[in-house]
Design a protein around this motif. Structure first.
Motif, short mmCIF file in Angstrom:
data_model
loop_
_atom_site.label_atom_id
_atom_site.label_comp_id
_atom_site.label_asym_id
_atom_site.label_seq_id
_atom_site.Cartn_x
_atom_site.Cartn_y
_atom_site.Cartn_z
N ALA A 503 0.84 -1.21 0.00
CA ALA A 503 0.00 0.00 0.00
C ALA A 503 0.87 1.26 0.00
O ALA A 503 0.56 2.25 -0.67
CB ALA A 503 -0.92 0.00 1.22
N VAL A 509 -4.99 2.17 -3.64
CA VAL A 509 -5.14 0.84 -3.05
C VAL A 509 -6.58 0.37 -3.26
O VAL A 509 -7.52 1.11 -2.94
CB VAL A 509 -4.85 0.87 -1.52
N MET A 511 -9.07 -2.28 -1.90
CA MET A 511 -9.23 -3.29 -0.85
C MET A 511 -10.56 -4.01 -1.06
O MET A 511 -11.62 -3.38 -1.06
CB MET A 511 -9.19 -2.64 0.53
N VAL A 542 -3.98 -0.19 6.76
CA VAL A 542 -3.58 0.28 5.43
C VAL A 542 -3.86 1.78 5.28
O VAL A 542 -3.08 2.53 4.71
CB VAL A 542 -4.32 -0.54 4.33
N ASN A 546 -1.75 4.86 3.47
CA ASN A 546 -2.23 5.34 2.16
C ASN A 546 -3.74 5.58 2.23
O ASN A 546 -4.51 4.64 2.41
CB ASN A 546 -1.89 4.32 1.06
N ILE A 549 -7.84 5.01 -0.88
CA ILE A 549 -8.35 3.63 -0.89
C ILE A 549 -9.71 3.56 -1.58
O ILE A 549 -10.59 4.38 -1.33
CB ILE A 549 -8.50 3.09 0.55
#
Ligand code: BGC
Length: 766
Positions: A503, A509, A511, A542, A546, A549
């Motif tokens: 990440a 990112v 997820m 995470v 970062n 997301i």
């Protein structure tokens, strides 16, 4: 005249030496009647009933689960031997969970060629959201609000399963569900009776088509009649206690609509409703369904639900359970063995009128005739067709289309989505991102494991981005299809460092978190609605490194993702989307497809709010009277409202609603019109929603009720004037005696893109 033809036919039939029903009914010449069409199915069924012994008629009412593995030997002992023996005697009318041409052929051949009358079996199966090629779970499909697409999805499922020997599905489930703890919310159309009715009808039409006797249509089944979605505390099979207003206005409408759409069968329910198990409830089955609504098909019990009346504390023993069930109107016994074992004696002892048996057998035989099984009992059993039809490309295209339409964009701050297709470093995190079984969801018995496209595969296929993957954490371990072994892996965080490191290096990112496909469905109730296991911890860990997301949710029910809503910039509800899951998600994330889904169920902030639904009643103390007063209907620790309301869903463009005009033509015709404009930069589709509130009534009405919707697609800057008509059908309601009434008075009309509507007008109707 009709009677004359019937008698003539019966006479000829009795004279006929043929033992094969197919020959008797199919070949006009064999019975010497030139125009066989002159004989209605009803006449044929009556003629057949005259030939049948009491035991054979009861046999039609007996349904067994599959027992004979084709590759294995004929059953020798125990349960299987008993079923086999009954089948040969003509004491079995239907089987379920026998699938594939070879397997179905093995049992159908016995029924047709070895029993005295050769009556074919009707073969049932839970074709819930696809057969081998899997469509999104029904709750996800419902988020599309796209009735044509849903109908197509049911049609695809019907065609593929019919080619595998199935001719009856136990779907659609039209139970309204307001409690996300209940695992079976995944199988229905959500919380709203209006939307649920429309979707139920689309599914019935998709399964049954225009011609039930066609090779690619199957009989549908509206289930579970009634109240199953109202299980106390969301615990499956639990007690249901609801009042007449909820029963008539919320629970019944989709069943009523399915019946009006011509659904051939109903399934009753495991639960008790107001003290009487639904399976043994005469009021539900004989008075309402077969009486008031005039339902002409047959009612199948749920699995073992006749026996379960003993555990409910309603029947003393199996004999009494069978007596109660048949008297209540349950026509077919699924796996209780009680009709086949008890009914003949009950009739002979004078406890059950043989007319009830005749009626049940008549209903079942009628559906068999309508399916064309008497014309050709092997019509669904063509191995070449099975091979050709299984997994056809056009089915994959259809389920991909359905999957894209089912996705709901819950949040998209600063237009993080859609993602760029090139030049980005993307870290994909989460066990579900790389799982090719979980997206198939619950209730997909015929599908093979590991046949879904993963998110990871989809993302790689649709872009030139640099994509890395880290699992981070497991969702569940050790589950199987049927055994409850959902040992949630709550402690293992050994995958966190790798996920965090990926990440850190990424621009964005993605997820993929949520529930495994088998964490919802039958018997899968939950007391928490959060991200299972350590996924919430993973998300937060995470996020620390970062913040860019995109959270992609995989789940079979609304989840309490309040923290994510407060912190994560983009959230995509991707449910369990079936075989084409990863492709659909990738197309949406990259903007190849602009999402238009809307939630069919409210997302609560906390599990303690459940059941939470948009069409609630006001109460006598609905609003905060003064800042320091506690005595009003609220919680001390949470607001009343939803995290995401029913009907919510965003797009990559924006829409503006304006110019609401309500034209009262009469108290039975109100025309609502308004303007919708695409004010964003890309083409998009909006589900426009029309709600009403009946402000005061003899039986109180909800604060909002959906009464119309339409899918409207607009180019940027394009506007459209939309007009929808409300009649007394939408403006009225059922009173506590079950009468549909319209009451004059004040109403509010609302329109908008969710149940948190944008425009409203008050009107008075005389
Ligand atoms: C479910 C039904 C299903 C039946 C047959 C029962 O456990 O409640 O919905 O159709 O099994 O599989």
């Amino acid at each position: 005249m009709k009677h004359f033809i019937t008698s003539l036919f019966v006479l000829l039939l009795l004279l006929s030496s043929s033992s094969c029903i197919e020959k008797v009914f199919a070949k006009d010449s064999s019975i010497g009647i030139d125009d066989n069409k002159a004989l209605s199915i009803n006449d044929k069924v009556n003629a057949l009933l005259l030939k049948m012994t009491l035991e054979e008629k009861i046999g039609q009412m007996n349904q067994y689960n599959g027992f004979w593995d084709l590759t294995g030997p004929t059953p020798k002992d125990g349960d299987a031997a008993k079923k086999y023996d009954h089948l040969k005697k003509g004491y079995v009318g239907s089987m379920l969970n026998v699938r594939g041409v070879k397997e179905v052929m093995s049992v159908q051949k016995i029924a047709v060629e070895e029993t005295r009358l050769g009556i074919p079996l009707i073969i049932g199966f839970d074709v819930i959201h696809g057969y081998k090629t899997i469509s999104p779970i029904p709750l996800a499909e419902s988020a599309s609000w796209d009735l044509e697409a849903i109908k197509m999805s049911a049609h695809v499922a019907a065609e593929e399963s019919a080619a595998a020997g199935i001719n009856w599905t136990f779907a659609p489930m039209v139970d309204i569900s307001r409690d996300a703890r209940w695992g079976r919310v995944m199988e229905g159309a959500g919380e709203d009776p209006y939307l649920g009715s429309k979707i139920g009808v689309a599914r019935v039409e998709g399964f049954q088509g225009d011609d039930l006797s066609a090779y690619n249509t199957i009989a549908a089944c509206a289930k579970h009649f009634a109240g199953y979605g109202f299980a106390e505390a969301g615990r499956d099979y639990n007690t249901v206690d609801v009042g007449t207003s909820t029963l008539n206005n919320i629970i019944f409408p989709p069943f009523r609509a399915a019946n009006e759409a011509g659904v051939k069968t109903f399934m009753n329910s495991f639960n008790e409703l107001n003290g009487v198990p639904a399976t043994g409830d005469k009021y539900l089955q004989r008075d309402i369904l077969k009486g008031e609504w005039g339902f002409e098909g047959f009612v199948v019990s749920d699995w073992g639900s006749i026996t379960e009346m003993i555990a409910h504390g309603h029947a003393k023993d199996g004999t009494q359970a069978a007596e109660i069930a048949i008297k209540a109107g349950s026509d077919m016994d699924m796996e209780s063995y009680l009709y086949v074992e008890e009914l003949a004696k009950l009739v002979k002892d004078g406890k059950v009128d043989e007319e009830l048996i005749n009626d049940a057998a008549r209903r079942i035989l009628t559906v068999k005739f309508e399916l064309g099984l008497f014309d050709d009992p092997y019509k669904y059993l063509d191995e070449a067709r099975e091979k050709e039809f299984t997994g056809q490309q056009k089915y994959h295209d259809a389920v991909l289309d359905m999957a894209k339409k089912s996705i709901v964009l819950l949040k998209n701050e600063n237009n993080l989505l859609p993602l760029k297709k090139d030049g980005q470093k993307i870290a994909v995190i989460g066990a579900l991102a790389n799982d090719n079984t979980s997206p198939l969801g619950s209730w997909r018995i015929a599908a093979d494991d590991s046949t879904a496209v993963t998110v990871l595969e989809g993302l790689k296929a649709y872009s030139g981005n640099q994509i890395t993957y880290a699992k981070g954490a497991d969702v569940t371990i050790g589950e199987t299809k049927f055994v409850t072994e959902l040992k949630i892996n709550t402690t293992d965080k050994s995958g966190f460092p790798e996920a965090i490191s990926e990440a850190e290096k990424a621009d964005v990112v993605i997820m993929v978190l949520g529930e495994h496909g088998l964490q919802s469905g039958e018997g899968r109730s939950r007391t928490e609605l959060d991200l299972p296991g350590v996924q919430q911890d993973l998300l937060e860990a995470v996020y620390k490194v970062n913040k860019n997301i995109v959270l992609v949710l995989n789940n079979g029910r609304p989840l309490t993702i309040t923290w994510a809503d407060e912190n994560i910039p983009a959230i995509v509800e991707a449910w369990h989307l079936g075989t084409q899951s990863g492709n659909a998600i990738a197309q949406v994330l990259y903007g190849d497809y602009n999402p238009s889904g809307k939630l069919p169920m409210t997302f609560p902030r906390r599990v303690g709010q459940v059941p939470l639904y948009y069409n609630y009643k006001s109460t006598g103390r609905p609003v905060l009277p003064a800042p320091d007063i506690v005595f009003w209907s609220h919680y001390q620790d949470e607001e009343n409202g939803a995290l995401y309301p029913f009907g919510h869903g965003l797009s990559y463009t924006s829409f503006e609603y304006s110019d609401l005009v309500v034209d009262i033509k009469s108290s039975k015709e109100v025309v609502v019109s308004f303007n919708l404009k695409n004010t964003g930069k890309v083409k998009g589709k909006e589900v426009v929603q029309l709600y009403i509130q009946d402000l005061y009534a003899s039986v109180t009405r909800p604060v909002k009720e959906l009464k119309g919707f339409e899918l409207v697609e607009l180019e940027p800057n394009q506007s459209k004037n939309i007009s929808m008509t409300l009649t007394d059908k939408e403006l009225g309601f059922y009173d506590n005696q079950g009468n549909f009434i319209f009451e004059s008075g004040d109403f509010k009309i609302f329109v908008g893109g969710s149940s948190k509507t944008l425009l409203e007008k008050k009107i008075e109707l005389e």
